[in-house]
Design an enzyme around this catalytic site. Structure first.
Site, PDB file in Angstrom:
ATOM      1  CG  ASP A   1      -2.410   0.136   0.796  1.00  0.00           C
ATOM      2  OD1 ASP A   1      -2.460   0.096  -0.270  1.00  0.00           O
ATOM      3  OD2 ASP A   1      -3.265   0.355   1.746  1.00  0.00           O
TER       4      ASP A   1
ATOM      5  CG  ASP B   1      -7.925  -0.028   2.334  1.00  0.00           C
ATOM      6  OD1 ASP B   1      -7.023  -0.595   2.159  1.00  0.00           O
ATOM      7  OD2 ASP B   1      -8.285   0.818   1.722  1.00  0.00           O
TER       8      ASP B   1
END
Length: 426
Positions: free
Chosen positions: A217, A264
């Site tokens: 990420d 997420d």
């Protein structure tokens, strides 16, 4: 010419707070319910009774346990690699291909997946209500066979058919209008199904997965424009969205959305679900007759879920302060990992945490070992004829050599005899 609507700073600020609260709710709720949906009936591993199902056991026959996909340590190592390849591939596609046609294809694909996901979630939501009311629903079994070999088997009720029709109508509405509410319904259903069906086999696997995606990420958000570009161009229900200004926006103005990716939600969600299964394991070892009851202590699940909510709040706070996109797993991964480690240390159970292997993980390991054993047997069976052939060839060779030696010996004897006779004649 009408002037463009510009909200006051106070209204824009309040609108963002509402959006953040809505996104947080749409993230935490699927994790909570998906974790409980992933629980299976507790089976005491020390119980050596026969595993045959009793026909009069209504609890086991009525409640189906869906097969889940277990993620192993090797999968956790490779997940960020395959994720990076997929993400960069989508980035290239959106860059060099007309995104309109790409999104048409993605819309059709996710529309079909959305029908299956919403049907499944809808049945899980409606079935308890129907059972509570006391309505008896007939169950059908569909089996497709070919030459006594089962190709496909399914069990369904009238609820499945009703929810499927409703899901098809919802999918058609989404494809035609791209309505953000319908998109969120699909996204939440995807997250619920993924958390329920995808399981981690151990905390070590979960921590390696979260750590790998932590680096993933950070690199794709801060190091490149790839993640943000794909998120903006990817017009499919793989995120939950909410208007930045929901109240007070004129009907003629288009919404500007705040978004949160399903990754997420799902990736930390399967880790939270692992914590709940570990809580069930600890309770089940103390109470072997736990069964399907969820009335047990949940220290790890509670700690990890609270840590996830705090990590998500931190993400939104930093994003709001710096006015820039943030990699949510930068905050969510450490929060979830540390919550388990701190809870384990505080309770003196850190060894149990790292020694734990889920039931799905044990079954997957057994299946893998069995598959490898069968491959070895097949390999050995293919090598045996060659060995036999070599041995027979050697036997033939040695026999031929012995035969030739015998022939040579006989020839020598004949020569000696002839030589002796000739000498006598002389």
């Amino acid at each position: 010419m009408t002037e463009k609507f510009v909200p006051t700073p106070e209204a824009a600020e309040q609108g963002l707070y509402v959006a953040y609260a809505a996104l947080s709710t749409m993230a935490v709720v699927p994790i909570y319910f998906g974790s409980f949906a992933s629980l299976k009936k507790w089976k005491n591993p020390k119980d050596k009774k026969s595993k045959k199902k009793k026909s009069d056991d209504s609890d086991d026959s009525s409640d189906e346990e869906e097969a889940s996909e277990s993620m192993s340590l090797e999968d956790a190592y490779m997940f960020p690699v395959f994720g990076s390849m997929t993400l960069f591939g989508l980035y290239l596609v959106f860059r060099y291909v007309d995104k309109t046609y790409v999104n048409y294809l993605l819309t059709a694909y996710f529309g079909l997946l959305g029908v299956m996901a919403t049907t499944q979630v809808g049945v899980h939501c409606v079935a308890p209500i129907v059972k509570l009311v006391g309505v008896d629903v007939d169950r059908w079994h569909l089996t497709l066979t070919k030459k006594k070999k089962e190709l496909y088997a399914a069990k369904f009720t009238i609820l499945h058919l009703i929810m499927m029709v409703a899901s098809i109508l919802l999918s058609g509405y989404y494809v035609a209008t791209k309505n953000w509410i319908a998109s969120n319904i699909f996204g939440i259903c995807f997250a619920l199904n993924a958390i329920q069906l995808l399981s981690l086999d151990s905390f070590k696997t979960g921590m390696i997965l979260l750590s790998g995606l932590f680096i993933y990420d950070i690199f794709w958000v801060f190091g490149t424009e790839v993640m943000v570009s794909v998120a903006k161009n990817f017009d499919a229900p793989v995120k939950v969205i909410f208007p930045r200004l929901f109240f007070g926006l004129p009907a003629t103005e288009a919404y500007q959305f705040a978004m949160l990716g399903l990754g997420d939600i799902v990736i930390p969600g399967v880790f939270v679900a692992l914590c709940l299964r570990f809580d069930q394991h600890l309770a089940g070892t103390k109470n072997p007759s736990l069964g399907r009851s969820t009335r047990f202590g949940k220290p790890y699940f509670t700690a990890c879920l609270i840590a996830y909510a705090l990590g998500l709040g931190t993400t939104m706070y930093v994003m709001h302060t710096f006015k820039a996109a943030q990699p949510a797993l930068l905050y969510l991964s450490p929060a979830c990992i540390l919550s388990v480690l701190i809870t384990g240390l505080a309770r003196g159970e850190i060894k149990e945490v790292f020694a734990y292997t889920s039931e799905e993980g044990i079954e997957a390991a057994k299946a893998k070992a069995k598959e490898e054993e069968e491959k070895k047997k097949e390999a050995s069976s293919t090598k045996v004829p060659a060995l036999v052939k070599d041995e027979s060839a050697e036997a033939e060779k040695t026999s031929s050599n012995s035969d030739s030696e015998q022939e040579a010996g006989e020839k020598r004897k004949v020569r000696k005899r002839k030589g002796g006779k000739s000498q006598k004649k002389k």
